[in-house]
Design an enzyme around this catalytic site. Structure first.
Site, short mmCIF file in Angstrom:
data_model
loop_
_atom_site.label_atom_id
_atom_site.label_comp_id
_atom_site.label_asym_id
_atom_site.label_seq_id
_atom_site.Cartn_x
_atom_site.Cartn_y
_atom_site.Cartn_z
N HIS A 31 103.63 -80.46 -69.58
CA HIS A 31 104.92 -80.81 -68.52
C HIS A 31 104.75 -79.84 -67.32
CE1 HIS A 31 107.38 -82.54 -71.84
NE2 HIS A 31 106.80 -81.91 -72.40
N SER A 34 90.38 -78.69 -42.13
CA SER A 34 91.83 -78.69 -41.32
C SER A 34 91.13 -78.58 -39.85
CB SER A 34 92.71 -77.64 -41.78
OG SER A 34 93.65 -77.81 -40.64
#
Length: 464
Positions: free
Chosen positions: A186, A316
C-alpha cells in the site's frame, strides 16, 4: 518519366522506374492517408508466400517451370530487401490488404519480367495475377502473411529480448539475495524483504509473460493459405493448403501448418488477439518493474533513494545536476502504447462480418508495433538501466532501522494488541520500537534483540 500500365479499370500512368503496376498506383492515388506504411515484415512475408506458391504450383504442374523460377528469383530479391522502396502503400487501405498483396504481385512480376529481358513492369511473360497469385486470393494471402510476420517477429526479436532482460534481473537478484531492506505494501512500510527477493518478483513476472506469449504461437503458426476467397479453397488445387504450409515451414524454419478451419482463419483473428493479450501481459509486467525501480530510485536526498539508477543524460534544462529515471519513463510509455494497441486490435478483430474480417491491416500494424516496441524496450532497459543498477545498502539499513513494521515479529511472543501499542507509541512519540517496548515494560532489552531480527523474518516459519 512514366509508363502506362493497365488493369480492369483501364490505363494508369506509373513512374518509369517503378516495378509496381496499375493497382498499386491506384492505391497511391486513392488512399493518400497518413504516413504509416504497411510494415515491411508483412510485405516480406507476402513475398515468401509467392515463392512458396511458385514452388508448389510448379510441382503440381500448374505453373511453367521457367515462370516459377523467375518468380522465385524476384521474390528472393524482395526478401533480401533489395526492393523495399517499391512498397509505398499505407496501412489505411482496403481492409483485406488486397492492395498490398497486389503491390507484391506487381513488383515480383515486374522484376521477373525485367529478369526475362522484357523490361521493367508489364504482364508478360510473368503476370501478377495469373502467375504470381496463382492458387491464391488476397483473402488468404494477407492473413497468412500476418501470421508469418507475427511469428517471425516474436521468435527473432521479442523472445530473445525478454530473455536478455530477465537474465539481467536474475543476475541482479542473485547478487543481492542477502541484502535486507524494508518491504512495502500500500506504498507504506511493511515487514522486511531482501533486495534479491524484490527483484526476483520481476524475473517471475517476465517469465510468466514469456510463457503466455509462447502459448499463443501454435495457433499463430496455423495458416489461412489455401482458403482462397471465402474459405472454400476455390481455384486452389487439392492439397495446396497442406503443401504450401509445409513449404513455408521449410523456408522459414518455423512450424507452420494449415489452419484446420479456413472460414475462421479468414473471418476471425483469435490467434492474433491472443498474442496481443499476451503482449499486454508483458507490458503490464514491464510497467510494474519500471515504476518500482523509479520509486526505489527516487531522491537522491528527499526520496527513497534505495537504488542508484544509471545516469544516461542531464535531466533538466533549468535545474543543474538533476538526473531523471528516463529509461523507466521510456519503458512505461511504450507499455502504455502496447495497452492501447491491444484495445485497437481487439476492436478490429471483432469486425469479422460474415466471411471476411476487413480490418486486417490495422490489426497487424498495431501488433507488429507492439512486438517491436517491447523487444526494443526490453533490450534497451537491460543495457542502459538494469545493467548499471546499484542498491544503496546504507540507505536500506537506515530505513529498516527506522521502520515500525519490525514489530510484527513480536506478535507470536506478546500478542497483536501489545505489539500494535508499541508501534503506535513509537510513531506518536518519535522513538524507536525498542524504546517504546521498554517503556511499556512488555519485554526486556535482551528479548527485543532475540525476537526482532530482520534476517529471521524473510521466509515461512521465520519469527523472532
Amino acid at each position: 518519366m512514366s509508363r502506362i500500365e493497365t488493369d480492369s479499370l483501364g490505363p494508369v500512368e506509373v513512374p518509369e522506374d517503378a516495378y509496381w503496376g496499375a493497382q498499386t498506383q491506384r492505391s497511391l492515388i486513392n488512399f493518400a492517408i497518413g504516413k504509416e506504411r504497411m510494415p515491411l515484415a508483412v510485405l516480406h512475408a507476402l513475398a515468401l508466400i509467392k515463392k512458396a506458391a511458385a514452388r508448389v504450383n510448379d510441382r503440381n504442374g500448374d505453373l511453367p517451370a521457367d515462370i516459377a523460377r523467375l518468380i522465385e528469383q524476384a521474390a528472393d530479391e524482395v526478401l533480401d530487401g533489395q526492393h523495399d522502396d517499391q512498397f509505398p502503400l499505407v496501412v489505411w487501405q482496403t481492409g483485406s490488404g488486397t492492395q498490398s498483396n497486389m503491390n507484391v504481385n506487381e513488383v515480383i512480376a515486374g522484376r521477373a519480367n525485367e529478369l526475362a529481358g522484357k523490361g521493367r513492369g508489364g504482364k508478360a511473360p510473368v503476370h501478377p495475377n495469373d502467375h504470381v497469385n496463382r492458387s491464391q486470393s488476397s483473402n488468404d494471402c494477407f492473413p497468412t502473411a500476418m501470421h508469418i510476420a507475427a511469428a517471425q517477429a516474436v521468435h527473432e526479436k521479442l523472445l530473445p529480448a525478454v530473455t536478455e532482460l530477465s537474465s539481467g534481473l536474475a543476475e541482479l537478484s542473485m547478487r543481492h539475495h542477502k541484502l535486507v531492506k524494508t518491504g512495502r505494501t500500500h506504498m507504506m512500510d511493511a515487514t522486511p524483504i531482501t533486495f534479491g527477493q524484490e527483484v526476483s518478483a520481476f524475473v517471475a513476472q517476465l517469465d510468466y509473460a514469456q510463457r503466455a506469449i509462447r502459448a499463443t504461437l501454435p495457433a499463430v503458426c496455423e495458416l489461412a493459405q489455401g482458403g482462397t476467397a471465402v474459405g472454400t479453397g476455390l481455384n486452389a488445387p487439392q492439397g495446396f493448403a497442406e503443401a504450401i504450409a509445409a513449404e513455408l515451414a521449410a523456408l522459414s524454419g518455423l512450424p507452420f501448418i494449415t489452419a484446420p478451419n479456413k472460414f475462421a482463419a479468414l473471418a476471425g483473428h483469435e490467434p492474433l488477439t491472443s498474442l496481443a493479450g499476451a503482449l499486454k501481459t508483458l507490458a503490464v509486467a514491464l510497467m510494474k518493474i519500471a515504476n518500482d525501480l523509479r520509486l526505489l530510485g527516487s531522491g537522491p536526498r528527499a526520496g527513497l533513494a534505495e537504488v542508484r539508477l544509471p545516469a544516461n543524460e542531464p535531466g533538466s534544462s533549468i535545474m543543474p545536476g538533476k538526473v531523471n529515471p528516463t529509461q523507466c519513463e521510456a519503458l512505461s510509455m511504450l507499455a502504455c502504447q502496447v495497452l492501447g494497441n491491444d484495445a485497437a486490435i481487439g476492436f478490429a478483430a471483432s469486425q469479422g462480418h460474415l466471411q471476411l474480417n476487413v480490418f486486417k491491416p490495422v490489426i497487424i500494424h498495431n501488433l507488429l508495433q507492439s512486438i517491436e516496441l517491447l523487444a526494443d524496450g526490453c533490450r534497451n532497459f537491460q543495457q542502459h538501466c538494469v545493467a548499471g543498477i546499484e542498491p544503496d545498502a546504507e540507505q536500506m539499513a537506515a530505513h529498516l532501522e527506522r521502520g515500525l513494521m519490525l514489530v510484527t515479529a513480536l506478535n507470536p511472543h506478546i500478542g497483536y494488541d501489545k505489539a500494535a501499542e508499541i508501534a503506535k507509541k513509537a510513531y506518536s512519540e518519535g522513538t524507536t520500537l525498542r524504546e517504546a517496548a521498554l517503556a511499556l515494560k512488555y519485554l526486556t532489552n535482551e528479548q527485543f534483540d532475540q525476537w526482532v531480527r530482520p534476517e529471521n523474518m524473510l521466509a515461512p516459519g521465520g519469527k523472532g
